[in-house]
Write an enzyme that holds these catalytic residues in place. Structure first.
Site, mmCIF file in Angstrom:
data_model
loop_
_atom_site.group_PDB
_atom_site.id
_atom_site.type_symbol
_atom_site.label_atom_id
_atom_site.label_comp_id
_atom_site.label_asym_id
_atom_site.label_seq_id
_atom_site.Cartn_x
_atom_site.Cartn_y
_atom_site.Cartn_z
ATOM 1 C CG HIS A 193 35.620 58.946 94.504
ATOM 2 N ND1 HIS A 193 36.934 58.816 94.893
ATOM 3 C CD2 HIS A 193 34.890 58.243 95.392
ATOM 4 C CE1 HIS A 193 36.989 58.034 95.978
ATOM 5 N NE2 HIS A 193 35.759 57.679 96.306
ATOM 6 C CB SER A 199 34.130 84.475 75.483
ATOM 7 O OG SER A 199 34.949 84.392 74.347
ATOM 8 C CE LYS A 230 32.306 79.543 77.571
ATOM 9 N NZ LYS A 230 33.767 79.468 77.505
ATOM 10 C CD GLU A 284 36.304 80.628 85.797
ATOM 11 O OE1 GLU A 284 36.267 79.623 85.104
ATOM 12 O OE2 GLU A 284 36.366 81.781 85.309
#
Ligand code: ARG
Length: 436
Positions: free
Chosen positions: A140, A261, A267, A274
């Site tokens: 979980h 970014s 960033k 991804e």
């Protein structure tokens, strides 16, 4: 709007060109062997086709026609005249297309399995590099029990190994030679299908001509295998994205696999991981496409089936590039052992070990579970760790606790203790590394 291309497939089935021509060479040889055409006719056809294959490999062959099969025959006719038409004796595009597709998938299974091997090697290499690193294992997404980092990541190698087995199993069902089914009913010519199969390296010939031209299970199954593989890669990618976040800091991607970014200068986004995760979408989509194309068409061949190709080609290319990207990204990634060990301190991950301690003192596990559950509530409300508890506090929960309980609180040995076969011990990890 020009609708000429609507039913044409040449723009994409060109990928099958070499297989189509090899298939035609074998079919023509067989026709000559069975005296359906003459040797002279056959060699005229096959030598021209061989030349065309050479040109194709060099990128010099221009093919035009509705589909690859028509285009090859048209080109051959241009080169050797009407003799070219003899190669289509006892054959239809319906069995011809199945042949090319089966040959293509057989090759791609080998390529993909090689790529999977590379990914498994990358995982094994990292597991070997960090043999004693301990991390909290999760259920979980909550810290649950300590586990060797190597054991955790090898679980993905096992998934990939099953993927390979699935592809290899599919190989057997794909390795069936369809030529001779012709349009769907077979042919009256005295052909030798086994001879064609032998020439093309097929294990066996198909048994029912109707099924032969109507079946696209080999594509559906291939795309399903790709989908399961993509699901595995995506889960790993997701895990790595989480691990690379500031909240975790377990790993750091090499800058080659992150991007910045446009507004936030600090960033370093995990874009490779991804994109790996997102590629799963189109791979699932391709599976849905073939299942949907096939679900409502009557026997035998229907032109709907031409739409089987783009999903197949797309999944092949997507899976191959995804595996390559995964292997490279994974190999360049840095592991932060300290962060993982630090994370073991959160979430009272030795609670099960404390319950097992009571079990060894004769308390039934269910009861021990209840005791430690109350103990956990106490730890949470008091903001303490197991290690902080006094003798008096321990005794409040069970008189079975004595000084020996202190020995539990070492994450590495807690992991090592789980030495059952397949557990998270160094012995088990070594065994896995030797068989994977
Ligand atoms: N391009 C077609 C396909 O991929 C080949 C078979 C065409 N057969 C036919 N009867 N129209 O399915």
């Amino acid at each position: 709007m020009n609708l000429k291309n609507f039913v044409s497939s040449i723009d994409y089935d060109i990928v099958l060109a070499e297989y189509d021509m090899q298939g035609s060479i074998a079919h023509t040889d067989m026709l000559a062997k069975c005296r359906i055409i003459t040797r002279a006719e056959a060699s005229k056809i096959t030598s021209a086709l061989k030349k065309m294959i050479d040109e194709f490999k060099k990128g010099k062959l221009k093919l035009k026609g509705e589909d690859i099969h028509t285009a090859v025959e048209l080109e051959l006719t241009k080169r050797i005249g009407t003799t070219a038409g003899k190669m289509h004796t006892a054959r239809s595009r319906n069995d011809q297309v199945v042949l090319a597709e089966r040959m293509y998938i057989k090759d791609q299974i080998k390529n993909i399995n090689d790529n999977i091997d590379e990914s498994i090697s990358a995982i094994k290499k990292l597991a070997k590099k960090h043999p004693s690193c301990v991390m909290p294992g999760f259920t979980h997404l909550q810290n649950a029990q300590p586990v060797l980092f190597s054991h955790w990541i090898l679980s993905y190698a096992w998934m990939l190994k099953r993927d390979k087995e699935r592809f290899s199993d599919l190989y057997k069902r794909t390795d069936v030679m369809p030529l001779g089914a012709a349009a769907f009913a077979g042919t009256e010519f005295p052909i030798d299908r086994k001879y064609t199969a032998k020439l093309l390296g097929f294990r066996k010939i198909s048994d029912n001509s109707v099924d032969t031209v109507s079946d696209r299970d080999y594509i559906a199954e291939f795309l399903a295998d790709c989908a399961i593989l993509a699901m595995h890669i995506s889960r790993f990618a997701e895990e790595l994205v989480i691990w690379s976040s500031q909240q975790f800091g377990f790993i750091k991607f090499s800058s080659d696999f992150t991007t910045g970014s446009s507004i936030m200068p600090q960033k370093r986004n995990p874009d490779f991981a991804e994109i790996l995760r997102a590629k799963t979408g189109r791979i699932y989509g391709n599976l849905m496409a073939i299942l949907t194309i096939m679900k409502g068409i009557p026997l035998s061949y229907n032109r709907d089936m031409q739409e089987d190709k783009e999903p197949m080609f797309d999944s092949v290319e997507t899976v191959k590039i995804s595996l390559a990207a995964f292997s490279e990204m994974f190999s360049a990634m840095k592991v932060n052992e300290d962060k993982m060990s630090e994370a073991c301190g959160k979430g009272h991950i030795l609670s099960t070990d404390v319950a097992d301690y009571l079990v060894k003192k004769g308390i039934p596990f269910r009861h021990a579970h209840g005791i430690v559950s109350k103990l956990s509530d106490y730890l949470i409300s008091s903001g303490k760790r197991f290690e902080d508890l006094t003798k008096k506090e321990w005794k409040r929960f069970s008189d079975k606790f004595d000084a020996s309980v202190k020995k539990i609180f070492d994450y590495k040995s807690a992991a090592e203790k789980k030495d059952c076969d397949g557990g998270t011990s160094t012995r088990s990890v070594k065994k896995q590394l030797s068989v994977l």
